[in-house]
Scaffold this motif. Structure first.
Motif, PDB file in Angstrom:
ATOM      1  N   ARG A 149     -12.351   5.488   1.874  1.00  0.00           N
ATOM      2  CA  ARG A 149     -13.508   4.623   1.618  1.00  0.00           C
ATOM      3  C   ARG A 149     -13.784   4.537   0.116  1.00  0.00           C
ATOM      4  NH1 ARG A 149     -19.178   4.401   1.142  1.00  0.00           N
ATOM      5  NH2 ARG A 149     -19.259   6.609   0.616  1.00  0.00           N
ATOM      6  N   LYS A 150     -13.762   5.713  -0.530  1.00  0.00           N
ATOM      7  CA  LYS A 150     -14.066   5.735  -1.968  1.00  0.00           C
ATOM      8  C   LYS A 150     -13.007   4.973  -2.775  1.00  0.00           C
ATOM      9  CE  LYS A 150     -17.033   9.747  -2.075  1.00  0.00           C
ATOM     10  NZ  LYS A 150     -16.932  11.178  -1.783  1.00  0.00           N
ATOM     11  N   LEU A 151     -11.742   5.117  -2.371  1.00  0.00           N
ATOM     12  CA  LEU A 151     -10.677   4.387  -3.080  1.00  0.00           C
ATOM     13  C   LEU A 151     -10.867   2.881  -2.904  1.00  0.00           C
ATOM     14  CD1 LEU A 151      -7.538   6.539  -2.145  1.00  0.00           C
ATOM     15  CD2 LEU A 151      -8.457   6.202  -4.456  1.00  0.00           C
ATOM     16  N   ILE A 168      -1.977  10.645  -1.657  1.00  0.00           N
ATOM     17  CA  ILE A 168      -3.083  10.001  -2.384  1.00  0.00           C
ATOM     18  C   ILE A 168      -2.662   9.725  -3.838  1.00  0.00           C
ATOM     19  CG2 ILE A 168      -5.446  10.329  -3.243  1.00  0.00           C
ATOM     20  CD1 ILE A 168      -5.871  12.113  -0.667  1.00  0.00           C
ATOM     21  N   GLN A 169      -1.990  10.713  -4.443  1.00  0.00           N
ATOM     22  CA  GLN A 169      -1.529  10.518  -5.827  1.00  0.00           C
ATOM     23  C   GLN A 169      -0.516   9.379  -5.902  1.00  0.00           C
ATOM     24  OE1 GLN A 169      -3.155  11.696  -8.262  1.00  0.00           O
ATOM     25  NE2 GLN A 169      -4.331  12.906  -6.775  1.00  0.00           N
ATOM     26  N   THR A 201       0.840  -1.188   0.000  1.00  0.00           N
ATOM     27  CA  THR A 201       0.000   0.000   0.000  1.00  0.00           C
ATOM     28  C   THR A 201       0.878   1.242   0.000  1.00  0.00           C
ATOM     29  OG1 THR A 201      -1.842   1.085   1.117  1.00  0.00           O
ATOM     30  CG2 THR A 201      -0.138   0.137   2.531  1.00  0.00           C
ATOM     31  N   ARG A 202       0.245   2.414   0.021  1.00  0.00           N
ATOM     32  CA  ARG A 202       0.950   3.664   0.315  1.00  0.00           C
ATOM     33  C   ARG A 202       0.134   4.300   1.440  1.00  0.00           C
ATOM     34  NH1 ARG A 202       2.687   7.947   2.409  1.00  0.00           N
ATOM     35  NH2 ARG A 202       4.190   9.178   1.242  1.00  0.00           N
ATOM     36  N   VAL A 203       0.724   4.422   2.614  1.00  0.00           N
ATOM     37  CA  VAL A 203      -0.030   4.897   3.770  1.00  0.00           C
ATOM     38  C   VAL A 203      -0.500   6.344   3.565  1.00  0.00           C
ATOM     39  CG1 VAL A 203       0.165   5.482   6.227  1.00  0.00           C
ATOM     40  CG2 VAL A 203       1.054   3.307   5.377  1.00  0.00           C
ATOM     41  N   LEU A 204      -1.737   6.613   4.002  1.00  0.00           N
ATOM     42  CA  LEU A 204      -2.327   7.949   3.871  1.00  0.00           C
ATOM     43  C   LEU A 204      -2.487   8.587   5.249  1.00  0.00           C
ATOM     44  CD1 LEU A 204      -5.223   6.983   1.401  1.00  0.00           C
ATOM     45  CD2 LEU A 204      -2.911   7.748   0.809  1.00  0.00           C
ATOM     46  N   MET A 205      -2.235   9.881   5.347  1.00  0.00           N
ATOM     47  CA  MET A 205      -2.534  10.649   6.559  1.00  0.00           C
ATOM     48  C   MET A 205      -2.554  12.123   6.183  1.00  0.00           C
ATOM     49  SD  MET A 205       1.017   9.609   8.399  1.00  0.00           S
ATOM     50  CE  MET A 205       1.307  10.777   9.697  1.00  0.00           C
ATOM     51  N   ASP A 206      -3.227  12.955   6.995  1.00  0.00           N
ATOM     52  CA  ASP A 206      -3.273  14.390   6.653  1.00  0.00           C
ATOM     53  C   ASP A 206      -3.120  15.281   7.876  1.00  0.00           C
ATOM     54  OD1 ASP A 206      -5.751  13.957   7.781  1.00  0.00           O
ATOM     55  OD2 ASP A 206      -6.897  14.857   6.147  1.00  0.00           O
ATOM     56  N   LEU A 216       0.791   3.926  -7.522  1.00  0.00           N
ATOM     57  CA  LEU A 216       1.235   2.577  -7.150  1.00  0.00           C
ATOM     58  C   LEU A 216       0.241   1.543  -7.658  1.00  0.00           C
ATOM     59  CD1 LEU A 216       3.246   0.848  -5.263  1.00  0.00           C
ATOM     60  CD2 LEU A 216       1.386   0.942  -3.605  1.00  0.00           C
ATOM     61  N   TYR A 217      -1.042   1.798  -7.388  1.00  0.00           N
ATOM     62  CA  TYR A 217      -2.046   0.798  -7.750  1.00  0.00           C
ATOM     63  C   TYR A 217      -2.218   0.707  -9.267  1.00  0.00           C
ATOM     64  CZ  TYR A 217      -6.196  -2.015  -7.923  1.00  0.00           C
ATOM     65  OH  TYR A 217      -7.065  -3.033  -8.209  1.00  0.00           O
TER      66      TYR A 217
END
Ligand SMILES: [Zn+2]
Length: 428
Positions: free
Chosen positions: A195-197, A157-158, A141-146, A163-164
């Protein structure tokens, strides 16, 4: 390939059993299991006399590149560790560091019996390259945080999307997840994007959840609600893997069962960061699916799942005085089929069954000095959990390919991998 004369660990009628069986592998699958299978002319045959043949171990939560952080702290709590030790260093990590550190970690896993890992990190194309080069099975994965602003978050996110979208559909060893870091580092907006991803790409969510006591109040302050309600609001109906879940109450468990969330239990990391321990005896009774994980080496010391099994089993004796606590058989299940279930791969891996992928390890239990801890071998399953080190794994097979045989890697230069890490600019 035929593995002959071994003691095979199988799941039968809800029980864990050891039976003397031969196992035939054809291409990437287990083709046949029987009491006696005669080798076909020219077939590779492994003699597993005095050895245990078991499913490859399933590590449900790790940060593959964190071998660089091994033994770099003592005694701090989760927040201090992340804020003062981990994040400032991770900001400057390079692709080269992540690739070499990942190669080292994967060798550590394969050589101690882990054939699948559920990763949670970044600079993920370097991790993917290490996974491809070593041929371990992995979810990446690529971890997300803001918590550091929208600009950085959008970049992440990009990177995840790239990656995917650049995945190799022909490589069945690699799957993907969407990984918001945690509820305390992600806003409602970012959780909604996650959620949408997950829905758009049909991927599971992999998130840290209620690991430390501080989170409970922080999450309530950030999201104006209980952690469990925030989780439900964003991820109900999506396959979700929760790392840790140390602080779950009865209400949480009831909701998690309905949501069909699985818990990745990481006891060594929890102890090391002073997070106390999850009551997995109670969680199991409540019908929650549980797998085991090592977390990264920074907090988890190492990636030896045999060590994790032992500590997971023993720790329950620290919170339960009665005899109803979970024991060796349940722990073996969590490290194999249970873990496979929580990551959504139990149709393919986690047990030795005809038709499943051949992710198999052979553990040496021969009567000799190196195995002195398991003699007399009165109970093989008990000894596997309490008295076996990952270094007793002799042969590791992933997807029908022998990656390590008699503790020698066929296609990896281990000395070079160690040298490459030694030559890196090191973290402090
Ligand atoms: Zn973690």
């Amino acid at each position: 390939m035929l593995i002959k004369n071994g003691k095979v660990l199988i799941f039968e009628d809800g029980d864990v059993k050891i039976k003397k069986l031969d196992v035939r592998i054809k291409n990437d699958n287990i083709e046949r299991i029987a009491e006696k299978i005669e080798p076909i002319k020219g077939e590779k045959t492994i003699n597993a006399t005095n050895k245990v043949i078991m499913p490859g171990l399933v590590n449900t939560h790790a940060h593959i590149a964190m071998s660089l952080f091994r033994a770099t702290f003592e005694g701090c709590n989760l927040y201090t560790w992340l804020n003062d030790k981990v994040w400032p260093i991770e900001e400057h990590l390079t692709e080269e560091q992540v690739y070499n550190a990942s190669m080292l970690s994967i060798v550590e896993m394969l050589s101690t019996g882990t054939t699948y890992v559920n990763d949670h990190y970044f600079i993920s194309e370097s991790i993917r390259k290490a996974v491809e080069d070593t041929k371990i099975r992995a979810t990446i994965t690529r971890v997300l945080m803001d918590n550091d602003g929208e600009k950085e978050s959008n970049k992440r996110i990009q990177e995840f999307k790239k990656l995917y979208e650049t995945r190799d559909n022909n490589n069945s060893l690699i799957t993907y997840s969407v990984a918001p870091h945690s509820l305390y580092t992600c806003s409602d907006e970012l959780l909604e994007i996650s959620r949408k991803l997950a829905l758009e790409y049909n991927l599971p969510i992999h998130i840290h959840f209620l690991e430390s006591i501080n989170e409970i109040d922080d999450i309530r302050e950030k999201h104006n609600d209980l952690a469990i309600n925030v989780l439900k609001q964003h991820f109900a109906g999506i396959h979700t893997i929760l790392a840790h879940g140390v602080k779950l109450n009865s209400y949480d468990l009831k909701e998690l069962k309905e949501m069909k969330c699985g818990i990745s239990h990481n006891p060594i990391s929890n102890f090391r960061l002073g997070c106390k321990i999850a009551d997995i005896t109670k969680y199991s009774k409540e019908g929650i699916n549980i797998g085991l994980g090592t977390d990264g080496q920074g907090s988890g010391n190492n990636l030896d799942m045999f060590e994790t099994m032992k500590i997971a089993a023993l720790a329950q004796g620290g919170i339960h005085e009665n005899e109803e606590r979970i024991g060796a058989k349940e722990i073996i299940k969590m490290a194999t089929i249970g873990g496979a279930k929580i990551v959504g791969l139990d149709n393919e891996i986690g047990s030795i069954e005809v038709g499943k992928k051949a992710d198999i390890i052979i553990v040496n239990t021969e009567p000799k000095l190196d195995n002195i801890k398991i003699f007399p071998n009165n109970n093989i399953i008990s000894n596997l959990v309490y008295n076996t080190s990952g270094t007793s794994v002799e042969t590791t097979i992933v997807n029908g390919k022998i990656l390590m045989e008699n503790r020698k890697f066929n296609s990896l230069n281990i000395q070079k991998i160690i040298e490459d890490v030694k030559n890196l600019k090191h973290i402090k």
